[in-house]
Design a protein around this motif. Sequence first.
Motif, short mmCIF file in Angstrom:
data_model
loop_
_atom_site.label_atom_id
_atom_site.label_comp_id
_atom_site.label_asym_id
_atom_site.label_seq_id
_atom_site.Cartn_x
_atom_site.Cartn_y
_atom_site.Cartn_z
N ASP A 118 5.61 -26.08 -8.85
CA ASP A 118 6.73 -25.66 -8.00
C ASP A 118 6.27 -25.45 -6.56
O ASP A 118 7.02 -25.70 -5.61
N ALA A 119 5.02 -24.98 -6.39
CA ALA A 119 4.51 -24.73 -5.04
C ALA A 119 4.08 -26.02 -4.34
O ALA A 119 4.24 -26.14 -3.12
N GLY A 125 6.74 -29.54 -15.66
CA GLY A 125 5.77 -29.43 -14.57
C GLY A 125 4.96 -30.70 -14.37
O GLY A 125 4.10 -30.74 -13.50
N ASP A 131 -0.65 -20.67 -4.78
CA ASP A 131 0.27 -21.42 -3.94
C ASP A 131 -0.33 -21.70 -2.56
O ASP A 131 -0.36 -22.84 -2.11
N LYS A 138 2.89 -24.83 -14.21
CA LYS A 138 4.28 -25.00 -13.79
C LYS A 138 4.52 -24.30 -12.45
O LYS A 138 5.20 -24.84 -11.56
N THR A 139 3.97 -23.08 -12.31
CA THR A 139 4.12 -22.35 -11.05
C THR A 139 3.48 -23.12 -9.89
O THR A 139 4.04 -23.22 -8.80
N LEU A 188 1.78 -22.16 -17.95
CA LEU A 188 2.67 -21.45 -17.03
C LEU A 188 2.08 -21.43 -15.62
O LEU A 188 2.80 -21.58 -14.64
N GLU A 189 0.76 -21.26 -15.53
CA GLU A 189 0.13 -21.38 -14.21
C GLU A 189 0.38 -22.76 -13.61
O GLU A 189 0.63 -22.90 -12.41
N ARG A 212 -0.64 -12.33 -15.37
CA ARG A 212 -0.45 -13.62 -16.03
C ARG A 212 0.15 -13.47 -17.42
O ARG A 212 0.51 -14.46 -18.06
N ALA A 267 6.98 -26.44 -20.36
CA ALA A 267 6.29 -26.31 -19.08
C ALA A 267 5.49 -27.56 -18.76
O ALA A 267 5.44 -28.01 -17.60
N SER A 314 -0.09 -18.24 -22.79
CA SER A 314 -0.12 -16.95 -22.09
C SER A 314 -0.22 -15.83 -23.11
O SER A 314 0.47 -15.82 -24.13
N ASP A 343 -4.54 -17.58 -10.54
CA ASP A 343 -3.84 -17.45 -9.25
C ASP A 343 -4.76 -17.75 -8.08
O ASP A 343 -4.80 -17.00 -7.10
#
Lengths: 344, 344
Positions: free
Chosen positions: B69-70, B94, B42, B65-66, B62-63, A337, B90, A3, B35
């Motif tokens: 989670d979703a 993840g 998500d 890992k997010t 990081l994307e 981001r 991550a 990131s 995203d």
Amino acid sequence: MSSAKLTINLESLVQNWRALNALSSTQTGAVVKADGYGLGADIVGRALLREGVQSFFVATALEGKTLRDALGGGPNIYVFSGHMEGDTGAIRNGALTPMLNSTNQLLRHLETLPGHLFGIQLDTGMNRLGMEPNEWFAVRDIAIGQRPALIISHLACADIADHPMNISQLETFQMMTNGLDIPRSLAATGGILLGKAYHFEMTRPGIGLYGGMPFADTLPVVSLDLPIIQVRNVLSGETVGYGNSWFATCDSKIATVSGGYADGIIRAMGPNTSLYAGDTACPIVGRISMDLITADITNLSETPDSLQLLGKRQTVETVASAAGTIGYEILTSLGQRYYRSIIE
Amino acid sequence: MSSAKLTINLESLVQNWRALNALSSTQTGAVVKADGYGLGADIVGRALLREGVQSFFVATALEGKTLRDALGGGPNIYVFSGHMEGDTGAIRNGALTPMLNSTNQLLRHLETLPGHLFGIQLDTGMNRLGMEPNEWFAVRDIAIGQRPALIISHLACADIADHPMNISQLETFQMMTNGLDIPRSLAATGGILLGKAYHFEMTRPGIGLYGGMPFADTLPVVSLDLPIIQVRNVLSGETVGYGNSWFATCDSKIATVSGGYADGIIRAMGPNTSLYAGDTACPIVGRISMDLITADITNLSETPDSLQLLGKRQTVETVASAAGTIGYEILTSLGQRYYRSIIE
């Protein structure tokens, strides 16, 4: 980490507010709309609240409600878009002050939230938001009878000091409001620089807080570092990136960094922009991709961990020129981001 | 309400995936980086997971890992930027599959997360991400011994069907991977359209899912409606907006809507773009501001509640052309301030 890192210097932000406050002959508020010009209305708002700012301006009622949740009770939060259908709950629960732009909005507000704070926005020639003279004079007595907290207007050409529109709008504002015992505000950053005649009872700087022109002494507030994912040697004649739009004219070293137009690094800036390693410019080569940028680091003796897009060597305004736009858009486009690092 | 409304049609998104899946001669994944091209990874991810998609692609750890989670456990999540310093946590937490781009990344991964899933990204001529032939052949035996889950590369010119780069990259990919018993993927949306030779064991459409070219049959997925705050009559000769850049050549009716470049409505599109009331085009007049746009609604017999920027009458691609960019940037710029309405 893959990131990119956006560093937000709240100390510089506060110094910018102090400098603009010193130039204001009156109370100084702060515009924190568009999520604090992309930096986070919550963190910007809290930093300015600690500095004593008591008047914040946002664009929409939902922005106002979010800001109220971040700041708590106390400061005034003014909403430029006024009181639209569907906004009543947010205005009431957020204790917001809508700047009413039309007779319609005035009637809606007085009907749905009698006794609730409001202000008036007047149009003095920009023809964008606010009541024009005819409309205003028709409802002025009713509006003033309900004691608006503030009357404002907005300048269309304040960044050009000698533009005849400025004095024209000033005179119209005076004509529409002189003799009323209500606080007034006409000047954002550009208006502050036009001098005391434009200041009235409150100024409301925006862009000058965040490091953008026309306030020449503004300190940069953001820096943006893009981590290098990978470095490769390309031979003379090899192409880089989408559409084969760039090719090496000599053997070169190319870095691929994390960050792209999905992070608000406007695609159009590519051909005119460099990333920096310290003081050394590394030109962007090939097209800016959604998540990646390629830059020519042939001239570097060592490969750094990251390259800088915004910072000491390159301001928001420089990057804006390269993208054919204004600093405001560079700031408000800053992406979601980034890893955000806050300097307090 | 003063917030503009972004409508996301997940039914159209899923239909787009089905159409691209039907064109793929093999397993079909989905790219949901940035995203979910601005629509929300998500909600996009969950809709495609319900449709049976088992392979998702993101840009950064990081994307990933997010997204994990979703989506919960189960589907594979591949990370294009690979395994960078600081990403290990991550990737592990993840259960992500980093696409390793270099010997450095390969060593880092095998050292820090031995036995953890990984894939390999190869560079076949784009010179952006991935190992080049020399580097790959030097480490191939080690990498293959650790059983990568997937080997990929990316096409630089796939949206131009007859570009010689396509066949060149295909042949390089084959040269680098033939004979290996590992699943491979080369084609995103453009590559799917190039035909079966490009499909290998997995395709990974991105832009075609979201309503953008080069997939001509893609259905629009987003529409964007900007509420009218205020309407005013301007006389011939009056100016509108910042810098007095537009003036009325006849008596006109101007609507001010909520929405601006801070919402990702790229400022550069202003002079070439209309907002729509049903089928009637209302040209944008004056400069696009941070939170507001002014449009000429003189030709409307009634004033609607809102005007439409994206929808049936105007696609993402049309607006992109007006802004001098590509549909991808229009999508990934979609702002955070919109009220988002989801059609399932």
